[in-house]
Design an enzyme around this catalytic site. Structure first.
Site, PDB file in Angstrom:
ATOM      1  N   SER A   1     -10.982  -5.585   0.313  1.00 46.66           N
ATOM      2  CA  SER A   1     -11.749  -4.490   0.908  1.00 46.66           C
ATOM      3  C   SER A   1     -12.335  -3.593  -0.175  1.00 46.66           C
ATOM      4  O   SER A   1     -11.625  -3.139  -1.072  1.00 46.66           O
ATOM      5  CB  SER A   1     -10.804  -3.691   1.815  1.00 46.66           C
ATOM      6  OG  SER A   1     -11.487  -2.610   2.388  1.00 46.66           O
ATOM      7  N   ALA A   2     -13.658  -3.307  -0.065  1.00 49.05           N
ATOM      8  CA  ALA A   2     -14.383  -2.615  -1.143  1.00 49.05           C
ATOM      9  C   ALA A   2     -13.915  -1.184  -1.380  1.00 49.05           C
ATOM     10  O   ALA A   2     -13.887  -0.715  -2.509  1.00 49.05           O
ATOM     11  CB  ALA A   2     -15.874  -2.599  -0.806  1.00 49.05           C
TER      12      ALA A   2
ATOM     13  N   ASN B   1       0.798  -1.224   0.000  1.00 53.11           N
ATOM     14  CA  ASN B   1       0.000   0.000   0.000  1.00 53.11           C
ATOM     15  C   ASN B   1       0.830   1.273   0.000  1.00 53.11           C
ATOM     16  O   ASN B   1       0.413   2.294  -0.519  1.00 53.11           O
ATOM     17  CB  ASN B   1      -0.945   0.011   1.216  1.00 53.11           C
ATOM     18  CG  ASN B   1      -0.246  -0.353   2.501  1.00 53.11           C
ATOM     19  OD1 ASN B   1       0.334  -1.437   2.613  1.00 53.11           O
ATOM     20  ND2 ASN B   1      -0.274   0.526   3.478  1.00 53.11           N
TER      21      ASN B   1
ATOM     22  N   THR C   1     -25.626 -10.051  11.028  1.00 57.29           N
ATOM     23  CA  THR C   1     -26.424  -9.901   9.808  1.00 57.29           C
ATOM     24  C   THR C   1     -25.558  -9.326   8.686  1.00 57.29           C
ATOM     25  O   THR C   1     -24.848  -8.342   8.880  1.00 57.29           O
ATOM     26  CB  THR C   1     -27.622  -8.959  10.081  1.00 57.29           C
ATOM     27  OG1 THR C   1     -28.333  -9.488  11.196  1.00 57.29           O
ATOM     28  CG2 THR C   1     -28.539  -8.863   8.871  1.00 57.29           C
TER      29      THR C   1
ATOM     30  N   GLN D   1      -4.757  -4.102  -1.980  1.00 55.76           N
ATOM     31  CA  GLN D   1      -4.359  -3.106  -2.981  1.00 55.76           C
ATOM     32  C   GLN D   1      -4.304  -3.695  -4.390  1.00 55.76           C
ATOM     33  O   GLN D   1      -4.119  -2.970  -5.356  1.00 55.76           O
ATOM     34  CB  GLN D   1      -2.998  -2.492  -2.611  1.00 55.76           C
ATOM     35  CG  GLN D   1      -3.011  -1.690  -1.331  1.00 55.76           C
ATOM     36  CD  GLN D   1      -3.826  -0.390  -1.429  1.00 55.76           C
ATOM     37  OE1 GLN D   1      -4.159   0.083  -2.514  1.00 55.76           O
ATOM     38  NE2 GLN D   1      -4.156   0.173  -0.276  1.00 55.76           N
TER      39      GLN D   1
ATOM     40  N   CYS E   1      -0.269   7.313  11.245  1.00 55.84           N
ATOM     41  CA  CYS E   1       0.333   8.280  12.153  1.00 55.84           C
ATOM     42  C   CYS E   1      -0.438   8.116  13.448  1.00 55.84           C
ATOM     43  O   CYS E   1      -1.665   8.173  13.455  1.00 55.84           O
ATOM     44  CB  CYS E   1       0.114   9.649  11.537  1.00 55.84           C
ATOM     45  SG  CYS E   1      -0.046  11.011  12.638  1.00 55.84           S
TER      46      CYS E   1
HETATM   47  N1  PLP Z   1      -4.366  -4.082   3.814  1.00 59.81           N
HETATM   48  C1  PLP Z   1      -3.881  -3.125   3.012  1.00 59.81           C
HETATM   49  C2  PLP Z   1      -2.748  -3.462   2.078  1.00 59.81           C
HETATM   50  C3  PLP Z   1      -4.409  -1.839   3.040  1.00 59.81           C
HETATM   51  O1  PLP Z   1      -3.907  -0.891   2.242  1.00 59.81           O
HETATM   52  C4  PLP Z   1      -5.484  -1.565   3.945  1.00 59.81           C
HETATM   53  C5  PLP Z   1      -6.036  -0.210   4.055  1.00 59.81           C
HETATM   54  O2  PLP Z   1      -5.303   0.769   4.006  1.00 59.81           O
HETATM   55  C6  PLP Z   1      -5.963  -2.597   4.751  1.00 59.81           C
HETATM   56  C7  PLP Z   1      -5.385  -3.842   4.659  1.00 59.81           C
HETATM   57  C8  PLP Z   1      -7.098  -2.380   5.712  1.00 59.81           C
HETATM   58  O3  PLP Z   1      -8.319  -2.329   5.021  1.00 59.81           O
HETATM   59  P1  PLP Z   1      -9.707  -1.906   5.710  1.00 59.81           P
HETATM   60  O4  PLP Z   1      -9.775  -0.414   5.613  1.00 59.81           O
HETATM   61  O5  PLP Z   1     -10.760  -2.571   4.892  1.00 59.81           O
HETATM   62  O6  PLP Z   1      -9.702  -2.409   7.107  1.00 59.81           O
END
Ligand code: PLP
Length: 373
Positions: free
Chosen positions: A192-193, A145, A228, A173, A319
């Protein structure tokens, strides 16, 4: 605003918004309810599962809807810790949700896989460590990320699986930016959406049969995650993914890499003190992470001036309590601690055009002039 923070959240796309609104109207009932309306909502979730499984290349029954990747990561490591007394091997550049979940459930039994200065997981080290035995699981993310560096998750996964060690892939990502096919071969996957234009607070995980749940209190998701299901959220996520997957799987990604790289060339020519993070490794087409010129004693000042100039960019790492911490990703890549505070991440979206990268360049000059002026 020039929005260059898609790796943090990629704003909801119209197709996802439409799907959400339509789902609220069409599926008002609880998918676990025994009446027709309940059955319709459950059927919509089943169809969504089939589509997601088709993208990933796994069985629909392996997928569980969650409230996002952080929840999924906690659930995975909880499950894995019930299965083995061994070591959790995680790459040194994993997202904090993987790092913290592994530490929470494996305690001191966590070891980090080193990475190269380009930010790539060291496969030789991994093979050697796997051969020494005692490993409970291996976690290597698909794309980082902070740097966008694409990891050799396929190779790491094969190494782990050939030794019957479960393999976890944080594909947050990757999904919606790169072809999803094959990701479903990993034993455990999190997605993650809101990283690809779906709503915040909804995601999925791929888990094997016999998964030990972290969240109790209901039979939903075949007992793997109580609570749910968020039907409109899941359908909106799938609408976003269906819009993105054909783009991610098209051979035309090279054009976007070229736009990003032309921006980086301009940056290096204009500010020779800059350093591009992750050069030498293949990176996501949308991500440009840069050690900025030392115009400011702290990168937050760059962010503030960029914001004033109309650019939303990010430092790329968390941070805590207002105090900037050195990025564990950059430290793992061997970046000196005092330089980590120069890193800014520019992350584009599918709607970002070449002219946006050009405008970004102008805004950097504006912000830089204010910093030294
Ligand atoms: N994993 C990676 C590589 C991410 O960039 C992020 C979010 O920044 C997450 C996990 C966490 O995702 P979520 O916001 O769905 O908890």
């Amino acid at each position: 605003m020039l929005y260059f923070d898609h790796n943090a959240t990629s704003p909801l796309i119209p197709a996802a918004r439409e799907a959400w609104l339509s789902a609220v109207e069409r599926f008002p009932a609880n998918p676990s309810s025994p009446h027709r309306w309940g059955a319709r909502a459950a059927h919509a979730l089943d169809q969504a599962r089939v589509t997601a499984a088709g993208f990933l290349g796994c069985s629909p029954g392996d997928l569980v809807w969650t409230a996002g990747a952080t929840e999924s990561a906690n659930a995975l490591f909880h499950h894995l810790s019930t299965r083995s007394d061994g070591i959790a091997l995680i790459s040194g550049i994993e997202h904090p949700c993987i790092r913290a979940s592994a530490r929470r459930w494996f305690g001191p039994r966590v070891e980090e896989i080193p990475v190269s200065t380009a930010g790539l997981v060291d496969l030789d080290w991994l093979e050697f460590r796997l051969n020494s035995g005692g490993v409970a699981c291996v976690a290597v993310m698909a794309a980082n990320n902070e740097t966008g560096v694409l990891q050799p998750w396929q190779a790491a996964g094969s190494m782990a699986r050939s030794r019957s060690v479960p393999f976890v892939c944080d594909a947050v990502q990757w999904l919606g930016k790169m072809p999803a096919k094959g990701v479903g071969e990993c034993d455990f996957v999190v997605g993650s959406a809101h990283k690809f234009g779906g709503p915040v607070g909804v995601g999925l995980m791929k888990v094997p049969k016999g998964f030990v749940p972290l969240i109790h209190g209901g039979p939903q998701e075949e007992g793997r995650r109580a609570g749910t299901e968020n039907v409109p959220g899941v359908l909106a996520m799938m609408a976003a993914w269906e819009a993105r997957e054909p783009l991610a799987s098209a051979p035309a990604l090279g054009e976007r890499v070229a736009w990003r790289d032309r921006f980086l060339d301009w940056l290096l020519t204009s500010y020779p003190e800059c350093r591009i993070v992750g050069t030498g490794a293949e990176r996501l087409w949308n991500t440009a992470s840069v050690l900025m010129p030392p115009h400011a004693d702290c990168r937050r000042r760059w962010i503030v001036q960029l914001d004033r100039a109309g650019v939303a960019a990010s430092t790329g790492s968390a941070c805590s309590s207002g105090k900037e911490q050195a990025s564990h990703v950059l430290l793992a890549m061997g970046c000196p601690e005092n330089e980590t505070d120069r890193m800014i991440r520019f992350s584009a979206g599918w709607d970002t055009r070449e002219t946006d990268w050009e405008s970004l360049a102008q805004k950097i000059v504006e912000a830089g002039n204010r910093l030294v002026g």
